[in-house]
Design a protein around this motif. Structure first.
Motif, short mmCIF file in Angstrom:
data_model
loop_
_atom_site.label_atom_id
_atom_site.label_comp_id
_atom_site.label_asym_id
_atom_site.label_seq_id
_atom_site.Cartn_x
_atom_site.Cartn_y
_atom_site.Cartn_z
N THR A 108 0.83 -1.20 0.00
CA THR A 108 0.00 0.00 0.00
C THR A 108 0.87 1.26 0.00
O THR A 108 0.36 2.36 0.23
CB THR A 108 -0.97 0.03 1.21
OG1 THR A 108 -0.22 -0.09 2.42
CG2 THR A 108 -1.99 -1.09 1.12
N ASN A 136 -4.44 -3.94 -3.70
CA ASN A 136 -4.35 -3.35 -2.36
C ASN A 136 -4.72 -1.87 -2.34
O ASN A 136 -4.46 -1.17 -1.36
CB ASN A 136 -2.95 -3.56 -1.79
CG ASN A 136 -2.77 -4.98 -1.32
OD1 ASN A 136 -3.25 -5.33 -0.25
ND2 ASN A 136 -2.12 -5.81 -2.11
N LEU A 159 -3.84 0.69 -4.61
CA LEU A 159 -3.03 1.72 -5.27
C LEU A 159 -3.70 2.11 -6.57
O LEU A 159 -4.25 1.28 -7.28
CB LEU A 159 -1.62 1.22 -5.54
CG LEU A 159 -0.64 1.38 -4.37
CD1 LEU A 159 -0.33 2.84 -4.12
CD2 LEU A 159 -1.05 0.70 -3.13
N LEU A 170 -7.59 4.61 -0.34
CA LEU A 170 -6.39 3.83 -0.07
C LEU A 170 -6.16 3.74 1.43
O LEU A 170 -5.82 2.67 1.95
CB LEU A 170 -5.17 4.46 -0.75
CG LEU A 170 -3.82 3.82 -0.43
CD1 LEU A 170 -3.80 2.35 -0.84
CD2 LEU A 170 -2.70 4.59 -1.12
N ARG A 183 -5.90 0.34 3.58
CA ARG A 183 -4.72 0.12 4.43
C ARG A 183 -5.16 -0.23 5.86
O ARG A 183 -4.67 -1.17 6.47
CB ARG A 183 -3.84 1.36 4.40
CG ARG A 183 -2.47 1.17 4.96
CD ARG A 183 -1.63 2.45 4.83
NE ARG A 183 -1.20 2.69 3.47
CZ ARG A 183 -1.32 3.85 2.83
NH1 ARG A 183 -1.85 4.89 3.43
NH2 ARG A 183 -0.90 3.98 1.59
N LYS A 193 -6.80 -3.75 5.95
CA LYS A 193 -5.80 -4.80 5.83
C LYS A 193 -5.01 -4.96 7.13
O LYS A 193 -4.68 -6.08 7.52
CB LYS A 193 -4.86 -4.52 4.67
CG LYS A 193 -5.50 -4.77 3.33
CD LYS A 193 -4.45 -5.01 2.30
CE LYS A 193 -4.95 -5.81 1.15
NZ LYS A 193 -5.18 -7.19 1.39
#
Length: 175
Positions: A123, A155, A157, A164, A168, A171
């Motif tokens: 990320t 992920n 991007l 994003l 992040r 995750k």
């Protein structure tokens, strides 16, 4: 290749190339990877592996745009991630197999650290920017490019920063 490494690690035996021809595995009779750890060792080695990977990845991200090539960005990125995973895998495997509960616990913690570290890597906008425009010309290079950039895009991007950031965060929680 991964399966061959697991077989080597678990059995602590040397498997000749004839036994697994597609891997070309050959060894001298010694265990090729450290598999016995003392309490506290996995934690220290995990930190060292992460520090080495971060340094390599930061160096890739710092390459000026006009000096970037597929070799010094994409291939270097893949090498850094491979080296990191190679360093972590025996420790993670010890988490599953060690008869020492303290070592097993550290190995499982190393697995969690690896998951969080890789989520952070994939990320990082600076790394994505470093590799996304470096399209190789070979078939194997193109495959590597597709896998690496695809993982970055998977992920988040390429999305706006707020989305994003959400990915992040999710995750990190999932890891």
């Amino acid at each position: 290749t991964f399966l061959a490494c697991i077989i080597i690690l678990v059995s602590a035996a040397c498997i000749p190339a004839a036994a697994i021809p597609e891997t070309g595995v050959q060894c001298s009779g010694e265990m090729p990877v450290k598999m016995v750890f003392s309490p506290g060792e996995i934690t220290n080695l995990s930190v060292q592996a992460e520090e080495r990977a971060k340094a390599a990845l930061n160096a890739i991200a710092a390459i000026p745009l006009e000096e970037r090539t597929p070799g010094n960005t994409l291939v270097a990125f893949d090498s850094a991630i491979t080296d990191y995973n190679d360093a972590m895998m025996p420790m993670i495997l010890a988490g599953y197999l060690s008869p020492d509960p303290a070592v097993a616990e550290e190995g499982m913690a190393a697995k969690d650290l690896q998951t969080a570290f890789l989520a952070g890597v994939y990320t990082r906008s600076d790394l994505y920017e470093a590799v996304k425009d470096q399209v190789p010309e070979t078939e194997h290079g193109l495959r590597l490019y597709e896998v690496v950039t695809g993982t970055f895009r998977h992920n988040g991007l390429g999305l706006p920063e707020d989305k994003l950031s959400n990915i992040r965060e999710m995750k990190t929680k999932l890891g």
